[in-house]
Each structure stands twice: as C-alpha cells, then as structure tokens.
Design an enzyme around this catalytic site. Structure first.
Site, PDB file in Angstrom:
ATOM      1  N   ASN A 117      83.116  21.910  65.216  1.00 11.36           N
ATOM      2  CA  ASN A 117      83.679  22.418  66.466  1.00 11.36           C
ATOM      3  C   ASN A 117      84.077  21.219  67.315  1.00 11.36           C
ATOM      4  O   ASN A 117      83.227  20.528  67.864  1.00 11.36           O
ATOM      5  CB  ASN A 117      82.633  23.274  67.192  1.00 11.36           C
ATOM      6  N   TRP A 118      85.387  20.971  67.370  1.00  9.17           N
ATOM      7  CA  TRP A 118      85.862  19.779  68.063  1.00  9.17           C
ATOM      8  C   TRP A 118      85.780  19.910  69.580  1.00  9.17           C
ATOM      9  O   TRP A 118      85.893  18.909  70.287  1.00  9.17           O
ATOM     10  CB  TRP A 118      87.305  19.484  67.658  1.00  9.17           C
ATOM     11  N   LYS A 119      85.639  21.098  70.098  1.00  3.20           N
ATOM     12  CA  LYS A 119      85.574  21.351  71.542  1.00  3.20           C
ATOM     13  C   LYS A 119      86.839  20.791  72.226  1.00  3.20           C
ATOM     14  O   LYS A 119      87.912  20.793  71.632  1.00  3.20           O
ATOM     15  CB  LYS A 119      84.274  20.797  72.127  1.00  3.20           C
ATOM     16  N   HIS A 156      80.338  31.183  71.917  1.00  4.45           N
ATOM     17  CA  HIS A 156      79.697  29.880  72.031  1.00  4.45           C
ATOM     18  C   HIS A 156      78.985  29.766  73.377  1.00  4.45           C
ATOM     19  O   HIS A 156      79.438  30.297  74.383  1.00  4.45           O
ATOM     20  CB  HIS A 156      80.742  28.772  71.886  1.00  4.45           C
ATOM     21  N   GLU A 213      78.828  27.523  75.509  1.00  7.22           N
ATOM     22  CA  GLU A 213      79.644  26.992  76.604  1.00  7.22           C
ATOM     23  C   GLU A 213      80.572  28.045  77.174  1.00  7.22           C
ATOM     24  O   GLU A 213      80.832  28.080  78.388  1.00  7.22           O
ATOM     25  CB  GLU A 213      80.424  25.772  76.106  1.00  7.22           C
ATOM     26  N   GLU A 217      72.421  28.749  68.234  1.00 10.65           N
ATOM     27  CA  GLU A 217      72.417  27.561  69.084  1.00 10.65           C
ATOM     28  C   GLU A 217      71.171  27.570  69.974  1.00 10.65           C
ATOM     29  O   GLU A 217      71.074  28.405  70.874  1.00 10.65           O
ATOM     30  CB  GLU A 217      73.617  27.565  70.032  1.00 10.65           C
ATOM     31  N   GLY A 266      71.883  18.330  74.281  1.00  8.80           N
ATOM     32  CA  GLY A 266      72.182  17.430  75.390  1.00  8.80           C
ATOM     33  C   GLY A 266      71.092  17.345  76.444  1.00  8.80           C
ATOM     34  O   GLY A 266      71.334  16.866  77.538  1.00  8.80           O
ATOM     35  N   SER A 291      72.562  20.230  67.556  1.00  9.00           N
ATOM     36  CA  SER A 291      72.505  18.776  67.367  1.00  9.00           C
ATOM     37  C   SER A 291      72.148  18.400  65.937  1.00  9.00           C
ATOM     38  O   SER A 291      71.247  17.588  65.686  1.00  9.00           O
ATOM     39  CB  SER A 291      71.516  18.148  68.356  1.00  9.00           C
ATOM     40  N   GLY A 296      78.949  19.883  66.459  1.00  7.59           N
ATOM     41  CA  GLY A 296      79.725  19.462  67.617  1.00  7.59           C
ATOM     42  C   GLY A 296      80.132  18.006  67.522  1.00  7.59           C
ATOM     43  O   GLY A 296      81.072  17.634  66.830  1.00  7.59           O
ATOM     44  N   GLY A 297      79.396  17.143  68.222  1.00  7.92           N
ATOM     45  CA  GLY A 297      79.780  15.737  68.333  1.00  7.92           C
ATOM     46  C   GLY A 297      79.989  15.037  67.008  1.00  7.92           C
ATOM     47  O   GLY A 297      80.920  14.232  66.862  1.00  7.92           O
TER      48      GLY A 297
END
Length: 251
Positions: free
Chosen positions: A9-11, A96, A98, A168, A174, A214, A235-236
């Site tokens: 997921n590049w966000k 998601h 977010e 999630e 984070g 993560s 994610g990251g």
C-alpha cells in the site's frame, strides 16, 4: 485452499515518474524471484493506468487504495469503482484505518463501497482493527468482530468469498508499540472463528487474512509462520523494492 498474499500500500507517496520506476523494479524482481505467494501493489489513482501498461499482471497484481461509495455523478474529486476497473486494476483497499480515522468512513459507507467494488469485478482488501484505547480496555475482539458484522456479514457467501481481510492493529502503527506475533495470530484466529460462525468452517479456512501492522523483512518470516496469518498488507516497506521483496520472500 486460501492464498498467501503480500500486498503493498503505497499510500500518498511517489510522483508518477517515481511510481513507474518502483513498479518496474518490483515487476522485474517478482518475475525473477517466482515467489511462493501472490504479490499485489496498491498505488495512487494517478498511477493506475500507467502502471497497468508496464507490469505483467500474471505475476504482479495491481490495485487502488480506495474507491467511491457512489457509482457516478456530481461527486467532485471522487473515483468510482468502474473507473478503477477501467484502468486495468483488479484490487482495491477498503476500510483502511486512515480512511476510517481521517475521513470518518463508517460501516454504512463501506458497505456501499464493497458492493460497487464487487459489482465491477474488483477484489476488495478489507481492513479491520482496533485503536490503542480499545486494545488497552480489552474490547478489541468485540470491536473487530463488529466491524466484520456491520460491513461484511450481510453479504451472500458467493460475494464474501471474493474478499481478502487485512487486520491492522492501529495502536501498533507509528506509535512505538509493537504487536507480537502471538497477539497478531490471536486476532487472526479470532477473525477466522467469526467467519466460521457466520459462513462455516470451509469458507473460513479459505479466507486469506493479512497482517497490516508494521511488517518488515526482519519480522515477516516469524509472522507468516503463524497458522492464521496468510501474508501482509505492507505500508512503508512497500516503497523500497528490496524491503518489499524481503517480505515477499519470507514465504
């Protein structure tokens, strides 16, 4: 049997040239590695059609990070499910954390999005999970079960079986806090049990449930070894080809 899946997921990251470069790198790496799981990249709307034209979707799936809860009309800035499908994408992330937190998406909105995604042949990656307060006050199992019930459990079995679930632990993203592999497995098993109670053991056994908290090359193998964890929503680490492939190759 259910599939093992690693989805990136590049966000809200990468310009179009940057995204094309990353997609080319991942496409080549997947072709070379011949991984033991399905691999998907979910990218910004602006990138979908261009990336669809340069990757081999027999090896690398392509998805959007969201879609609208309306089919079409005067909804400036929204992107409909049929628009996503028309680019060549075949997956879409829905629910998601977010989107729930920043854009107040609730189960009523998500039911509309799911219906439109399914009607347009997209495979939803549907996210559930609890925040820190819910983890600390002990309501996390009930919270996640309610998210499933409100958004998914009215679906006929033929539609439900087209959905991928992603868990999630929002409290561990984070925040400096970490969900242990045991905590992740416990929730995955809880989700699978809830699906079994609604749709039966066979459907539950064939539902892919991804971990979205993560996941990194350093912990992926330990997570993926758990019996109810079928891969990751990344994610990251999905923004660097080497890191992403380190997770993919953990299977």
């Amino acid at each position: 049997m259910r599939k093992n899946i690693v989805a990136g997921n590049w966000k809200m990251n990468t310009t179009l040239p940057e995204g094309l470069k990353l997609a080319e790198e991942v496409n080549a790496a997947v072709a070379e590695a011949k991984p033991k799981c399905d691999v998907v990249i979910c990218v910004p709307f602006t990138h979908l059609a261009s990336i669809a034209a340069i990757i081999d979707q027999n090896n690398l799936g392509l998805g959007a990070e969201n879609c609208a809860d309306h089919a079409k009309g005067a909804y400036t800035g929204e992107v409909a499910a049929d628009m996503v499908a028309s680019t060549g994408a075949t997956y879409v992330i829905l629910g998601h954390s977010e989107r729930r937190q920043y854009y107040r998406e609730d189960s009523a909105v998500l039911r509309e999005k799911l219906a439109l995604a399914l009607a347009n042949g997209l495979t939803p990656i549907f996210c559930v999970g609890e925040v820190l307060e819910e983890r600390e006050n002990g309501t996390f199992n009930d919270v996640v079960k309610l998210q499933l019930e409100e958004a998914l459990f009215d679906l006929p079995v033929a539609d439900f079986t087209k959905i991928i679930i992603a868990y999630e632990p929002v409290w561990a993203i984070g925040t400096g806090k970490t969900a242990t592999p045991e905590q992740a497995e416990d929730m995955h098993a809880h989700i699978r049990a809830a699906i079994a109670a609604k749709y039966g053991e066979e459907v539950a056994d064939n539902t892919s449930i991804l971990y979205g908290g993560s996941c990194k090359p350093s912990n992926a193998a330990e997570l993926f070894a758990k019996p109810d964890i079928d891969g990751g929503l990344i994610g990251g680490a999905a923004l660097k080809c080497a890191d992403f492939m380190g997770i993919v190759n953990a299977f």
